[in-house]
Write a protein that holds these residues in place. Sequence first.
Motif, mmCIF file in Angstrom:
data_model
loop_
_atom_site.group_PDB
_atom_site.id
_atom_site.type_symbol
_atom_site.label_atom_id
_atom_site.label_comp_id
_atom_site.label_asym_id
_atom_site.label_seq_id
_atom_site.Cartn_x
_atom_site.Cartn_y
_atom_site.Cartn_z
ATOM 1 N N MET A 33 0.855 -1.181 0.000
ATOM 2 C CA MET A 33 0.000 0.000 0.000
ATOM 3 C C MET A 33 0.891 1.230 0.000
ATOM 4 N N GLY A 34 0.635 2.153 -0.921
ATOM 5 C CA GLY A 34 1.414 3.381 -0.999
ATOM 6 C C GLY A 34 0.893 4.429 -0.047
ATOM 7 N N ILE A 35 1.718 5.419 0.177
ATOM 8 C CA ILE A 35 1.326 6.527 1.044
ATOM 9 C C ILE A 35 0.530 7.523 0.218
ATOM 10 N N SER A 36 -0.622 7.923 0.736
ATOM 11 C CA SER A 36 -1.459 8.884 0.022
ATOM 12 C C SER A 36 -1.167 10.307 0.497
ATOM 13 N N VAL A 37 -1.558 11.248 -0.321
ATOM 14 C CA VAL A 37 -1.385 12.656 0.000
ATOM 15 C C VAL A 37 -2.456 13.065 1.001
ATOM 16 N N LEU A 38 -2.076 13.890 1.948
ATOM 17 C CA LEU A 38 -3.043 14.384 2.916
ATOM 18 C C LEU A 38 -3.947 15.417 2.257
ATOM 19 N N THR A 39 -5.243 15.196 2.332
ATOM 20 C CA THR A 39 -6.189 16.152 1.760
ATOM 21 C C THR A 39 -7.240 16.609 2.765
ATOM 22 N N ILE A 40 -7.490 15.824 3.793
ATOM 23 C CA ILE A 40 -8.563 16.129 4.744
ATOM 24 C C ILE A 40 -8.022 16.746 6.030
ATOM 25 N N VAL A 41 -7.065 16.100 6.657
ATOM 26 C CA VAL A 41 -6.552 16.569 7.948
ATOM 27 C C VAL A 41 -6.011 18.007 7.878
ATOM 28 N N PRO A 42 -5.338 18.413 6.792
ATOM 29 C CA PRO A 42 -4.872 19.804 6.746
ATOM 30 C C PRO A 42 -5.988 20.840 6.856
ATOM 31 N N VAL A 43 -7.164 20.519 6.373
ATOM 32 C CA VAL A 43 -8.300 21.451 6.484
ATOM 33 C C VAL A 43 -8.667 21.645 7.957
ATOM 34 N N TYR A 44 -8.722 20.560 8.703
ATOM 35 C CA TYR A 44 -9.039 20.654 10.123
ATOM 36 C C TYR A 44 -7.893 21.309 10.893
ATOM 37 N N ALA A 45 -6.675 21.057 10.477
ATOM 38 C CA ALA A 45 -5.529 21.732 11.099
ATOM 39 C C ALA A 45 -5.637 23.241 10.899
ATOM 40 N N ALA A 46 -6.053 23.665 9.711
ATOM 41 C CA ALA A 46 -6.200 25.100 9.435
ATOM 42 C C ALA A 46 -7.310 25.715 10.283
ATOM 43 N N ILE A 47 -8.428 25.026 10.416
ATOM 44 C CA ILE A 47 -9.530 25.533 11.241
ATOM 45 C C ILE A 47 -9.075 25.667 12.692
ATOM 46 N N LEU A 48 -8.374 24.657 13.185
ATOM 47 C CA LEU A 48 -7.887 24.699 14.566
ATOM 48 C C LEU A 48 -6.796 25.747 14.744
ATOM 49 N N ALA A 49 -6.033 26.025 13.699
ATOM 50 C CA ALA A 49 -5.035 27.096 13.758
ATOM 51 C C ALA A 49 -5.724 28.451 13.911
ATOM 52 N N VAL A 50 -6.839 28.630 13.225
ATOM 53 C CA VAL A 50 -7.608 29.875 13.371
ATOM 54 C C VAL A 50 -8.133 29.986 14.806
ATOM 55 N N LEU A 51 -8.623 28.889 15.359
ATOM 56 C CA LEU A 51 -9.075 28.896 16.751
ATOM 57 C C LEU A 51 -7.925 29.246 17.680
ATOM 58 N N PHE A 52 -6.744 28.671 17.450
ATOM 59 C CA PHE A 52 -5.577 28.990 18.276
ATOM 60 C C PHE A 52 -5.232 30.473 18.172
ATOM 61 N N PHE A 53 -5.312 31.023 16.968
ATOM 62 C CA PHE A 53 -5.058 32.446 16.761
ATOM 63 C C PHE A 53 -6.039 33.292 17.583
ATOM 64 N N VAL A 54 -7.325 32.955 17.510
ATOM 65 C CA VAL A 54 -8.339 33.706 18.257
ATOM 66 C C VAL A 54 -8.065 33.635 19.757
ATOM 67 N N LEU A 55 -7.773 32.441 20.251
ATOM 68 C CA LEU A 55 -7.485 32.284 21.683
ATOM 69 C C LEU A 55 -6.230 33.061 22.078
ATOM 70 N N SER A 56 -5.241 33.099 21.205
ATOM 71 C CA SER A 56 -4.008 33.848 21.485
ATOM 72 C C SER A 56 -4.276 35.346 21.539
ATOM 73 N N VAL A 57 -5.076 35.841 20.616
ATOM 74 C CA VAL A 57 -5.422 37.263 20.601
ATOM 75 C C VAL A 57 -6.180 37.634 21.873
#
Length: 131
Positions: free
Chosen positions: A1-25
């Motif tokens: 089985m080959g390694i697939s490209v990440l397509t889903i988790v990065p979207v959730y990482a970006a959403i959580l990064a925005v949440l982290f930004f808001v909490l930091s502000v």
Amino acid sequence: MGISVLTIVPVYAAILAVLFFVLSVRVIALRRSSKLPLGFQGDVALERRVRVQGNLAEYVPFALLLMAFAEMRGSPSWLFHGMGCVLIAGRLSHAYGVSQIRESFAFRVTGMAMTFTVILVAALTILLQAL
């Protein structure tokens, strides 16, 4: 089985990064208005905001890393959307509960339970894939 490209988790990482930004502000804004560049000096609201931000920083990277490993191994996309939604909901619940001066313990506990569930499901997914 080959390694697939990440397509889903990065979207959730970006959403959580925005949440982290808001909490930091929120932390920065209260530090500035309280004139407390370091520490809490008895400011309970500031201490709670710092812990909300810190708790996200402590748990979310680990959850996302496990989710990414599982996605790279080719698990079904519904699993990652489910884990991503649960993780976001858990972090919002935790942030709300802990941010309150009169803490809503149910929100805190629910948020951590959801976060731990994602970590456990992602870890078990990886272990099952390894078998």
